[in-house]
Design an enzyme around this catalytic site. Structure first.
Site, PDB file in Angstrom:
ATOM      1  N   HIS A   1       0.835  -1.227   0.000  1.00 27.44           N
ATOM      2  CA  HIS A   1       0.000   0.000   0.000  1.00 27.44           C
ATOM      3  C   HIS A   1       0.863   1.268   0.000  1.00 27.44           C
ATOM      4  CE1 HIS A   1      -3.289  -2.751   1.271  1.00 27.44           C
ATOM      5  NE2 HIS A   1      -2.338  -3.270   2.031  1.00 27.44           N
TER       6      HIS A   1
ATOM      7  N   SER B   1      15.998  20.597 -15.587  1.00 27.92           N
ATOM      8  CA  SER B   1      14.794  21.369 -15.899  1.00 27.92           C
ATOM      9  C   SER B   1      15.249  22.627 -16.626  1.00 27.92           C
ATOM     10  CB  SER B   1      14.074  21.725 -14.601  1.00 27.92           C
ATOM     11  OG  SER B   1      13.339  22.917 -14.765  1.00 27.92           O
TER      12      SER B   1
ATOM     13  N   LYS C   1      17.150  21.086 -10.340  1.00 28.68           N
ATOM     14  CA  LYS C   1      16.499  19.810 -10.591  1.00 28.68           C
ATOM     15  C   LYS C   1      17.412  18.744 -11.199  1.00 28.68           C
ATOM     16  CE  LYS C   1      12.216  19.398 -10.773  1.00 28.68           C
ATOM     17  NZ  LYS C   1      11.373  18.542  -9.945  1.00 28.68           N
TER      18      LYS C   1
ATOM     19  N   GLU D   1      10.768   7.750 -16.115  1.00 23.65           N
ATOM     20  CA  GLU D   1       9.403   8.185 -16.464  1.00 23.65           C
ATOM     21  C   GLU D   1       9.067   7.795 -17.899  1.00 23.65           C
ATOM     22  OE1 GLU D   1       8.443  12.218 -14.207  1.00 23.65           O
ATOM     23  OE2 GLU D   1      10.419  12.225 -15.127  1.00 23.65           O
TER      24      GLU D   1
END
Ligand code: ARG
Length: 494
Positions: free
Chosen positions: A169, A290, A296, A303
């Site tokens: 979970h 970024s 970043k 992804e």
């Protein structure tokens, strides 16, 4: 004007040749353009040429084609194959790869080119090309999967002593070793290896010789073609054969499931490299920046691995929907199988290749992994099981440890930091021996059950995974690869 614009939209954007075999000169250019698959099926050139070499050899051996014609065609096809390999072949703008090859042969050899298509239809020809493609690509994907599993196993062996929380979970559950986590990924991929074996077996049936739908009156021998192309058997029924793309469905499903698995692995890597989890650091080589936020370091690679699963599932869906409700036999709708089937291999190769690279460029942050365990209560089940081993009923032990966890929370301590006095005040069942199970560095050594995170159990998993890839690689060696088939077919007339 209107149709010219549409022609461009229809992908090909070229003038399509009006060969008689592909519809003749009466066809409207827009129809030719709309119905062409050459932009996609040119990727099947190697398969098409190897298939034609086998077909031609069979025709010659059965006495359907005279020696001189066979030799001429054989030379022409071999030359084309070599040109494909050296990327020097320019295809004429024909309706599909099959007509393009025939047109090239006609241009180079003259009338004899017209003999190659004896006892053959593009309906069985395209089924052959696609089956050869699926066989070749499942083997390549299998080899890449083996390499990735081997890399995961090697990395797991090196990360045996590193502990981190496991999650159910997405809440901390029980302590595990990083080796166990990596072996879980490898186990998932090992199932895909098996699935691609199933796909291979489904595609490994030779369709050529059924012609357009009902076979031929010419005295062909399909078994010769089968043997020349290294197929396990021939397809049973021509009417079924020309409409069958089940091997494509199995293949695109296998790819979807593989990419679903890699998307799940990717999500772990994305999450674990956030500052919230902090378990993983990404090398600069695989961390993207970024354009606006200078601080970043983004996990774009993972992804994108996750995102690519959408395309794989889309390919499966597209093929399912294209085939649903088609009448028996061949229908031109089936040409729309080309995009989903041909896009599948590059998708899988790309994802497996980048994961292999990225795996070597992520590092576990040992102290962050341990800190996540130390501040938590992930040893709670182990403590309850220690009580069970001393004779306590599990549910009673469960409640006692639950009370201990609540006490630790009140004190702002992790389970590992509770001393005996505090524990006994909660429940006299707790002894030093039981509390010993909360010591994280030794937590895993008490686990011996098969398939668990215990060190010997993980070693067994890693040995089994290594044996699985070893056996798979041995199986692949026995498979006929396209290049080997060509090498053998080069001498097939002598
Ligand atoms: N381009 C077609 C395909 O790839 C070849 C088969 C066409 N057959 C036909 N009867 N028009 O499916």
């Amino acid at each position: 004007m209107a149709w010219q614009t549409l022609v461009e939209v229809c992908y090909i954007g070229e003038v399509i040749a009006k060969t008689a075999a592909a519809g003749g000169s009466t066809l409207h250019p827009l129809v030719l353009s709309f119905s062409s698959s050459l932009g996609l099926d040119r990727a099947l050139l190697g398969e098409d040429l190897v298939g034609s070499l086998a077909h031609l050899t069979m025709l010659a051996r059965c006495g359907i084609l005279d020696r001189a014609s066979a030799a001429e065609l054989h030379g022409g096809l071999c030359a084309l194959y070599e040109e494909v390999q050296s990327s020097t072949l320019t295809l004429p703008a024909e309706e599909d790869v099959h007509m393009a090859v025939e047109a090239l042969l006609a241009e180079r050899l003259g009338d004899v080119a017209g003999r190659l298509h004896t006892a053959r239809s593009r309906n069985d020809q395209v089924a052959l090309d696609l089956r050869l493609h699926v066989r070749e690509q499942t083997t390549r994907i299998g080899l890449q999967l083996c390499a990735l599993i081997d890399a995961l196993v090697a990395r797991a062996s090196a990360e045996r002593d590193l502990l981190l929380p496991s999650y159910t979970h997405r809440q901390r559950a029980q302590p595990i070793s990083a080796a166990y986590l990596l072996a879980a990924y490898a186990s998932m991929l090992a199932r895909d290896l098996e699935l691609f074996d199933f796909v291979y077996a489904g595609a490994d049936c030779m369709p050529l010789g059924v012609g357009a739908i009902a076979g031929t009156t010419l005295p062909i021998d399909r078994r010769i073609t089968q043997e020349l192309l290294g197929f396990a058997g021939v397809t049973r029924n021509g009417l079924d054969t020309v409409g069958d793309r089940d091997f494509g469905l199995d293949y695109t499903y296998a790819a979807s499931r593989l990419l679903l698995h890699t998307s799940r692995i990717a999500t772990d890597f994305v999450d674990f490299s956030t500052s919230e989890f902090g378990f993983l650091a990404l090398d600069d080589e695989i961390a993207c920046g970024s354009s606006m936020m200078p601080q970043k370091k983004n996990p774009d690679v993972f992804e994108l691995v996750r995102g690519k699963s959408g395309q794989a599932i889309g390919n499966l869906t597209a093929l399912l929907v294209t085939l649903k409700g088609l009448p028996s036999g061949y229908n031109r709708d089936q040409q729309e199988d080309r995009a989903p089937i041909l896009q599948t291999a590059p998708l899988c190769h790309g994802v497996l290749e980048i994961l292999q690279l990225a795996l070597g460029k992520v590092h576990f942050r040992r102290e962050r992994c341990l800190a996540a365990l130390e501040r938590d209560y992930t040893q709670a089940t182990d403590l309850a099981e220690a009580l069970v081993q001393k004779g306590t009923v599990f549910r009673v032990a469960y409640q006692a440890v639950g009370a201990l966890v609540r006490r630790a929370q009140e004190l702002g301590l992790g389970l590992a930091q509770i001393d005996l006095e505090v524990a006994q005040a909660v429940d006299p069942l707790f002894t030093a021996e039981v509390l010993e199970r909360a010591v994280l560095t030794r937590a895993l050594s008490y686990k011996h059950s098969e398939g668990s995170t215990g060190p010997e159990a993980v070693d067994a998993q890693l040995r089994d995974l290594a044996a699985t890839t070893q056996k798979a690689k041995e199986r692949y060696q026995a498979r006929p690869r396209l290049a080997d088939l060509f090498a053998a077919l080069q001498k097939s007339l002598s």
